[in-house]
Design a protein around this motif. Structure first.
Motif, mmCIF file in Angstrom:
data_model
loop_
_atom_site.group_PDB
_atom_site.id
_atom_site.type_symbol
_atom_site.label_atom_id
_atom_site.label_comp_id
_atom_site.label_asym_id
_atom_site.label_seq_id
_atom_site.Cartn_x
_atom_site.Cartn_y
_atom_site.Cartn_z
ATOM 1 N N MET A 130 0.812 -1.218 0.000
ATOM 2 C CA MET A 130 0.000 0.000 0.000
ATOM 3 C C MET A 130 0.844 1.265 0.000
ATOM 4 N N LYS A 160 0.595 3.311 -3.000
ATOM 5 C CA LYS A 160 -0.621 4.087 -3.211
ATOM 6 C C LYS A 160 -0.533 5.475 -2.576
ATOM 7 N N MET A 164 1.122 0.193 8.824
ATOM 8 C CA MET A 164 0.037 -0.560 8.208
ATOM 9 C C MET A 164 -0.807 -1.280 9.246
ATOM 10 N N ALA A 166 -3.419 1.344 9.880
ATOM 11 C CA ALA A 166 -3.974 2.097 8.756
ATOM 12 C C ALA A 166 -5.235 1.454 8.208
ATOM 13 N N LYS A 167 -6.098 2.291 7.658
ATOM 14 C CA LYS A 167 -7.302 1.821 6.983
ATOM 15 C C LYS A 167 -7.220 2.023 5.471
ATOM 16 N N GLY A 168 -6.214 2.739 5.037
ATOM 17 C CA GLY A 168 -6.045 3.022 3.621
ATOM 18 C C GLY A 168 -4.816 3.891 3.427
ATOM 19 N N PRO A 169 -4.562 4.359 2.195
ATOM 20 C CA PRO A 169 -3.340 5.124 1.930
ATOM 21 C C PRO A 169 -3.197 6.388 2.764
ATOM 22 N N SER A 183 -4.412 7.183 5.804
ATOM 23 C CA SER A 183 -4.048 6.916 7.191
ATOM 24 C C SER A 183 -2.695 6.224 7.286
ATOM 25 N N LEU A 184 -2.314 5.452 6.271
ATOM 26 C CA LEU A 184 -0.979 4.853 6.285
ATOM 27 C C LEU A 184 0.094 5.931 6.242
ATOM 28 N N ARG A 185 -0.136 6.964 5.448
ATOM 29 C CA ARG A 185 0.830 8.070 5.391
ATOM 30 C C ARG A 185 1.074 8.641 6.779
#
Length: 274
Positions: free
Chosen positions: A194, A197, A239, A242-245, A247-249
């Motif tokens: 991810m 992304k 990760m 995270a729930k997606g890109p 929040s991963l950032r």
């Protein structure tokens, strides 16, 4: 087995380099693309370095010699910034090149090759970028914007040849990163899919490489491998929450800030290949 071939040795080396960045807070001048400025500056600050997003040609003679390292990224290349890139690369400080989309145009390839001749300590790119630089080709039929059309392993021989011809350490990013000085080859296997992304994670990790080189310029090969592994490890930890890109950032940057000795020494995945 040679101690330097063990993961434990590389774990200790990675922690030592991250600790050096935190202790010395190397000043890293970033002439980078407009898309990546925010995440690059935040990644450097989280790791303990001091970013300076300075690209004015008139300031470089006064400012750049005081930096510990320089990071040059051609992602949003313009004729106005190219003289600043040349001047900063020639200022006598160790520097790192990110040849974003090197094959996109003849102008871009020419600029990348001109910068490469100014002897960066490290060049970090994806497989397609490294292949394009090694073959000096701006007409790749597989050009795909800033994304790679090749796996990192496909560019390994080209990376070794480019390291020989340029004198730089070449780092090829991918699912597995390969780092070579033309003779030794290291692999770094941390990271999560991810991360691809999130715009400009590659730019951010190249900035981190510059910080590691600035903290310890004596071993650019280890600096590049350890920076790549540590950034990937922060992505793995991020990760978990995270729930997606987006929040991963956020969680990646938090994880980079919070890395401790146990996590780094046991978590980085670096190997010296035979």
């Amino acid at each position: 087995m040679d101690e330097e071939r063990t993961g434990a040795w590389w774990g200790r080396r990675a922690w030592a380099l991250l600790s050096a960045v935190r202790e010395r807070a190397p000043l890293v001048q970033c002439i980078t693309n407009l898309v990546s400025m925010d995440i690059a500056a935040n990644a450097l600050t989280a790791a303990g370095a001091s970013p300076a997003m300075l690209h004015c040609l008139r300031e470089i003679p006064d400012f750049t010699p005081r930096c510990h390292a320089v990071y040059i990224n051609v992602g949003t290349l313009s004729e106005d910034w190219l003289p600043s890139m040349r001047a900063a690369a020639s200022a006598g400080r160790p520097w790192v090149l990110d040849p974003v989309a090197a094959a996109a145009s003849g102008f871009r390839m020419e600029a990348c090759l001109e910068l490469l001749a100014l002897r960066p300590a490290v060049v970090r790119g994806n497989a397609s970028e490294i292949l394009a630089l090694a073959t000096r080709s701006d007409s790749s039929t597989s050009f795909k914007g800033v994304d790679s059309s090749h796996d990192s392993g496909e560019a390994l021989q080209a990376a070794k040849a480019l390291a020989w011809s340029s004198g730089a350490v070449i780092a090829v990013s991918g699912a597995v990163d390969f780092i070579t000085d033309g003779e030794q080859v290291l692999s770094a296997s941390n990271g999560v899919a991810m991360m691809q992304k999130i715009t400009a994670t590659g730019c951010a990790v190249t900035a981190l490489i510059a910080a590691f080189v600035g903290a310890d310029p004596s071993d650019a090969l280890a600096a590049a491998a350890c920076a790549l592994a540590i950034f990937g490890l922060a992505g793995e930890i991020g990760m978990e929450s995270a729930k997606g890109p987006a929040s991963l950032r956020m969680h990646l940057i938090d994880a980079l800030y919070g890395l401790d000795e146990q996590t780094v020494t046991s978590g980085v995945k670096i190997a010296l290949l035979p």
